[in-house]
Design a protein around this motif. Structure first.
Motif, PDB file in Angstrom:
ATOM      1  N   HIS A 153       0.710  -1.256  -0.219  1.00  0.00           N
ATOM      2  CA  HIS A 153      -0.356  -0.030  -0.163  1.00  0.00           C
ATOM      3  C   HIS A 153       1.055   1.227   0.190  1.00  0.00           C
ATOM      4  CE1 HIS A 153      -3.945  -2.403   0.426  1.00  0.00           C
ATOM      5  NE2 HIS A 153      -3.085  -2.699   1.380  1.00  0.00           N
ATOM      6  N   VAL A 154       2.301   1.443  -0.340  1.00  0.00           N
ATOM      7  CA  VAL A 154       2.951   2.258  -0.530  1.00  0.00           C
ATOM      8  C   VAL A 154       2.316   3.534  -1.143  1.00  0.00           C
ATOM      9  CG1 VAL A 154       4.425   1.362  -3.155  1.00  0.00           C
ATOM     10  CG2 VAL A 154       5.870   2.623  -0.952  1.00  0.00           C
ATOM     11  N   GLU A 155       1.329   3.110  -2.200  1.00  0.00           N
ATOM     12  CA  GLU A 155       1.130   4.397  -2.704  1.00  0.00           C
ATOM     13  C   GLU A 155       0.495   5.290  -1.939  1.00  0.00           C
ATOM     14  OE1 GLU A 155       0.633   1.592  -3.715  1.00  0.00           O
ATOM     15  OE2 GLU A 155      -1.667   0.926  -3.716  1.00  0.00           O
ATOM     16  N   TYR A 156      -0.604   4.894  -1.113  1.00  0.00           N
ATOM     17  CA  TYR A 156      -0.583   6.007   0.513  1.00  0.00           C
ATOM     18  C   TYR A 156       0.091   6.220   1.034  1.00  0.00           C
ATOM     19  CZ  TYR A 156      -4.827   2.422  -1.203  1.00  0.00           C
ATOM     20  OH  TYR A 156      -6.146   1.676  -1.806  1.00  0.00           O
ATOM     21  N   PHE A 157       1.188   5.943   1.066  1.00  0.00           N
ATOM     22  CA  PHE A 157       2.425   5.957   1.484  1.00  0.00           C
ATOM     23  C   PHE A 157       2.688   7.868   1.812  1.00  0.00           C
ATOM     24  CE2 PHE A 157       6.180   5.551   4.819  1.00  0.00           C
ATOM     25  CZ  PHE A 157       5.190   5.308   6.013  1.00  0.00           C
ATOM     26  N   ASP A 158       2.675   8.760   1.993  1.00  0.00           N
ATOM     27  CA  ASP A 158       3.191  10.211   1.845  1.00  0.00           C
ATOM     28  C   ASP A 158       3.547  10.835   2.857  1.00  0.00           C
ATOM     29  OD1 ASP A 158       3.913  12.501   0.415  1.00  0.00           O
ATOM     30  OD2 ASP A 158       2.132  12.852  -0.991  1.00  0.00           O
ATOM     31  N   GLY A 159       4.375  10.366   3.982  1.00  0.00           N
ATOM     32  CA  GLY A 159       4.640  11.272   4.513  1.00  0.00           C
ATOM     33  C   GLY A 159       3.789  11.297   6.363  1.00  0.00           C
ATOM     34  N   PHE A 160       2.557  10.474   6.309  1.00  0.00           N
ATOM     35  CA  PHE A 160       2.007   9.394   7.140  1.00  0.00           C
ATOM     36  C   PHE A 160       1.249  10.655   7.254  1.00  0.00           C
ATOM     37  CE2 PHE A 160       6.736   8.365   8.173  1.00  0.00           C
ATOM     38  CZ  PHE A 160       6.394   7.239   8.276  1.00  0.00           C
ATOM     39  N   GLY A 161       1.103  11.451   6.737  1.00  0.00           N
ATOM     40  CA  GLY A 161      -0.915  12.019   6.394  1.00  0.00           C
ATOM     41  C   GLY A 161      -0.626  13.325   7.897  1.00  0.00           C
ATOM     42  N   SER A 162      -1.480  12.761   8.605  1.00  0.00           N
ATOM     43  CA  SER A 162      -2.604  13.079   9.837  1.00  0.00           C
ATOM     44  C   SER A 162      -1.620  12.701  10.830  1.00  0.00           C
ATOM     45  CB  SER A 162      -4.135  13.272   9.716  1.00  0.00           C
ATOM     46  OG  SER A 162      -3.666  12.013   9.858  1.00  0.00           O
ATOM     47  N   ILE A 163      -0.593  11.910  10.771  1.00  0.00           N
ATOM     48  CA  ILE A 163      -0.263  10.854  11.788  1.00  0.00           C
ATOM     49  C   ILE A 163       0.311  11.769  12.559  1.00  0.00           C
ATOM     50  CG2 ILE A 163       1.817  10.394  10.677  1.00  0.00           C
ATOM     51  CD1 ILE A 163       1.128   7.464  12.475  1.00  0.00           C
ATOM     52  N   HIS A 164       1.138  13.183  12.146  1.00  0.00           N
ATOM     53  CA  HIS A 164       1.143  13.851  12.708  1.00  0.00           C
ATOM     54  C   HIS A 164       0.620  14.295  13.944  1.00  0.00           C
ATOM     55  CE1 HIS A 164       5.056  14.906   9.822  1.00  0.00           C
ATOM     56  NE2 HIS A 164       3.845  14.321   9.020  1.00  0.00           N
ATOM     57  N   ASP A 165      -0.346  14.385  14.372  1.00  0.00           N
ATOM     58  CA  ASP A 165      -1.631  14.923  15.124  1.00  0.00           C
ATOM     59  C   ASP A 165      -1.201  14.089  16.547  1.00  0.00           C
ATOM     60  OD1 ASP A 165      -1.702  17.129  13.857  1.00  0.00           O
ATOM     61  OD2 ASP A 165      -3.582  16.133  12.850  1.00  0.00           O
ATOM     62  N   LYS A 182       8.663   8.790   2.961  1.00  0.00           N
ATOM     63  CA  LYS A 182       8.864  10.136   2.142  1.00  0.00           C
ATOM     64  C   LYS A 182       9.118  11.509   2.692  1.00  0.00           C
ATOM     65  CE  LYS A 182       5.937   8.039  -1.337  1.00  0.00           C
ATOM     66  NZ  LYS A 182       4.877   7.829  -2.399  1.00  0.00           N
ATOM     67  N   MET A 183       9.005  11.543   3.755  1.00  0.00           N
ATOM     68  CA  MET A 183       9.127  12.236   5.240  1.00  0.00           C
ATOM     69  C   MET A 183      10.852  12.236   5.284  1.00  0.00           C
ATOM     70  SD  MET A 183       6.943  10.738   8.551  1.00  0.00           S
ATOM     71  CE  MET A 183       7.573  12.630   9.763  1.00  0.00           C
ATOM     72  N   SER A 184      10.833  13.598   6.357  1.00  0.00           N
ATOM     73  CA  SER A 184      12.153  13.609   6.551  1.00  0.00           C
ATOM     74  C   SER A 184      12.025  11.960   8.015  1.00  0.00           C
ATOM     75  CB  SER A 184      12.633  14.903   7.389  1.00  0.00           C
ATOM     76  OG  SER A 184      13.419  14.594   8.365  1.00  0.00           O
ATOM     77  N   ILE A 185      14.007  11.559   7.635  1.00  0.00           N
ATOM     78  CA  ILE A 185      13.515   9.622   8.245  1.00  0.00           C
ATOM     79  C   ILE A 185      13.643  11.286  10.038  1.00  0.00           C
ATOM     80  CG2 ILE A 185      16.112   8.886   9.750  1.00  0.00           C
ATOM     81  CD1 ILE A 185      14.111   7.726   6.979  1.00  0.00           C
ATOM     82  N   ASP A 186      14.593  12.272   9.990  1.00  0.00           N
ATOM     83  CA  ASP A 186      14.586  12.943  11.397  1.00  0.00           C
ATOM     84  C   ASP A 186      13.064  13.506  12.118  1.00  0.00           C
ATOM     85  OD1 ASP A 186      16.504  14.239  13.181  1.00  0.00           O
ATOM     86  OD2 ASP A 186      15.055  15.764  13.052  1.00  0.00           O
ATOM     87  N   ASP A 187      12.107  14.398  11.179  1.00  0.00           N
ATOM     88  CA  ASP A 187      11.071  13.978  11.986  1.00  0.00           C
ATOM     89  C   ASP A 187      10.042  12.534  12.489  1.00  0.00           C
ATOM     90  OD1 ASP A 187      10.780  17.097  11.057  1.00  0.00           O
ATOM     91  OD2 ASP A 187       9.917  16.694   9.183  1.00  0.00           O
ATOM     92  N   LEU A 188      10.957  11.815  11.345  1.00  0.00           N
ATOM     93  CA  LEU A 188       9.876  10.402  11.477  1.00  0.00           C
ATOM     94  C   LEU A 188      10.505   9.405  13.551  1.00  0.00           C
ATOM     95  CD1 LEU A 188       8.674   7.624  11.181  1.00  0.00           C
ATOM     96  CD2 LEU A 188      10.441   6.672  10.087  1.00  0.00           C
ATOM     97  N   PHE A 189      11.767   9.945  13.507  1.00  0.00           N
ATOM     98  CA  PHE A 189      12.047   9.994  14.663  1.00  0.00           C
ATOM     99  C   PHE A 189      11.697  11.148  15.810  1.00  0.00           C
ATOM    100  CE2 PHE A 189      14.503   6.808  12.473  1.00  0.00           C
ATOM    101  CZ  PHE A 189      15.352   6.249  13.207  1.00  0.00           C
ATOM    102  N   SER A 190      11.698  12.424  15.856  1.00  0.00           N
ATOM    103  CA  SER A 190      11.354  12.994  16.358  1.00  0.00           C
ATOM    104  C   SER A 190      10.232  13.702  16.865  1.00  0.00           C
ATOM    105  CB  SER A 190      11.846  14.027  16.448  1.00  0.00           C
ATOM    106  OG  SER A 190      10.982  14.154  15.050  1.00  0.00           O
TER     107      SER A 190
END
Length: 275
Positions: A153-165, A182-190
């Motif tokens: 389902h990688v086509e849906y995987f675009d920076g995790f969308g609203s998972i930031h919330d 597709k998002m910054s690796i640093d963002d993913l970890f932080s």
């Protein structure tokens, strides 16, 4: 149902099962007998089975890996005379004997849930578990604690969308091979300060673990397998709650942090290569 009734020795207990309100369940996707079997599980087994809502249908999981996830999420009760792994294995075998799991036809070391049973943990964990590309909702609920995604389902995987919330996410993991972040690796970890389980295994563009990994103070399991990292930052050594560190099939890995001995709760360090 046979397993459930086998543990009931009196007529009144059988009658209670017969007269249960669950038989009137109107949810078309859930078989009442399965819901009843779940309701009669001990509380510790309910937690462990409900966690399997992470897995999509037909997902084949390794027994030991699942037990490790249970331990990382603190689902396995402490016992003075048994190791946590042994207790987790007992939990697994209890669920297996009740037919909540079944052995895979393809791999002897793997297990699956029947499709009908797969709907049950998702029904139980509807508000706290989200499977990207599988759960058809407009956004990810803020109540989500467990997040997973399949790479088909990688086509849906675009920076995790609203998972930031989703600030209080406990588990983040892929359930398949090879994906691109597709998002910054640093963002993913932080972003997620309360993570217990973080897996970025098979991330094709992960070449460096950011220093921000050291901010994940609650982290108990970190899986960096099948990536192109060359080293771990020293900040990794501040993960005092870390119990499991997986570095399998990391061919470019050159060195570990010099203060790795500070990880006093580390109980499993994996360097398996070529499986």
């Amino acid at each position: 149902m046979g397993s459930l009734l086998h543990s009931k020795s009196s007529i009144s207990e059988w009658e209670n099962v017969l007269k249960s309100e669950i038989w009137e369940l109107e949810d078309n996707d859930l078989i009442p007998a399965l819901a009843l079997s779940y309701n009669h599980l001990p509380s510790h087994l309910k937690r462990c089975f409900a966690y399997c809502a992470l897995f999509p249908k037909d997902y084949e999981f390794d027994k030991n890996c699942l037990i490790q996830l249970w331990i990382a999420e603190n689902f396995v009760q402490f016992h003075n005379h048994k190791s946590t792994e042994d207790i987790g294995e007992q939990y697994f075998d209890d669920l297996l004997s009740r037919s909540f799991f079944q052995q895979s036809n393809k791999y002897k070391t793997c297990f699956v849930m029947h499709d009908l049973l797969n709907d049950l943990p998702k029904y139980v964990c509807e508000d706290i578990c989200f499977r990207l590309g599988v759960d058809k909702t407009k956004g990810i609920p803020k109540t989500t604690r467990y997040f997973t995604f399949a790479t088909n389902h990688v086509e849906y995987f675009d920076g995790f969308g609203s998972i930031h919330d989703v600030e209080r996410l406990h588990t983040f993991m892929p359930t398949d091979w090879s994906w691109h972040c597709k998002m910054s690796i640093d963002d993913l970890f932080s972003k997620f300060k309360f993570l217990r389980v973080l897996s970025v295994s098979n991330c094709s563009n992960l070449t460096k673990v950011p220093d921000s990994v050291g901010d994940l103070k609650h982290l108990r399991s970190l899986d960096l397998s099948n990536t192109h990292i060359e080293r771990l930052p020293e900040s990794t050594c501040s993960l005092y709650n870390l119990q499991i560190l997986k570095l399998n099939n990391c061919p470019l890995l050159k060195e570990l942090p010099s203060n790795l001995h500070k990880l006093t709760n580390l109980r499993r360090l994996e360097f398996i290569y070529g499986y």
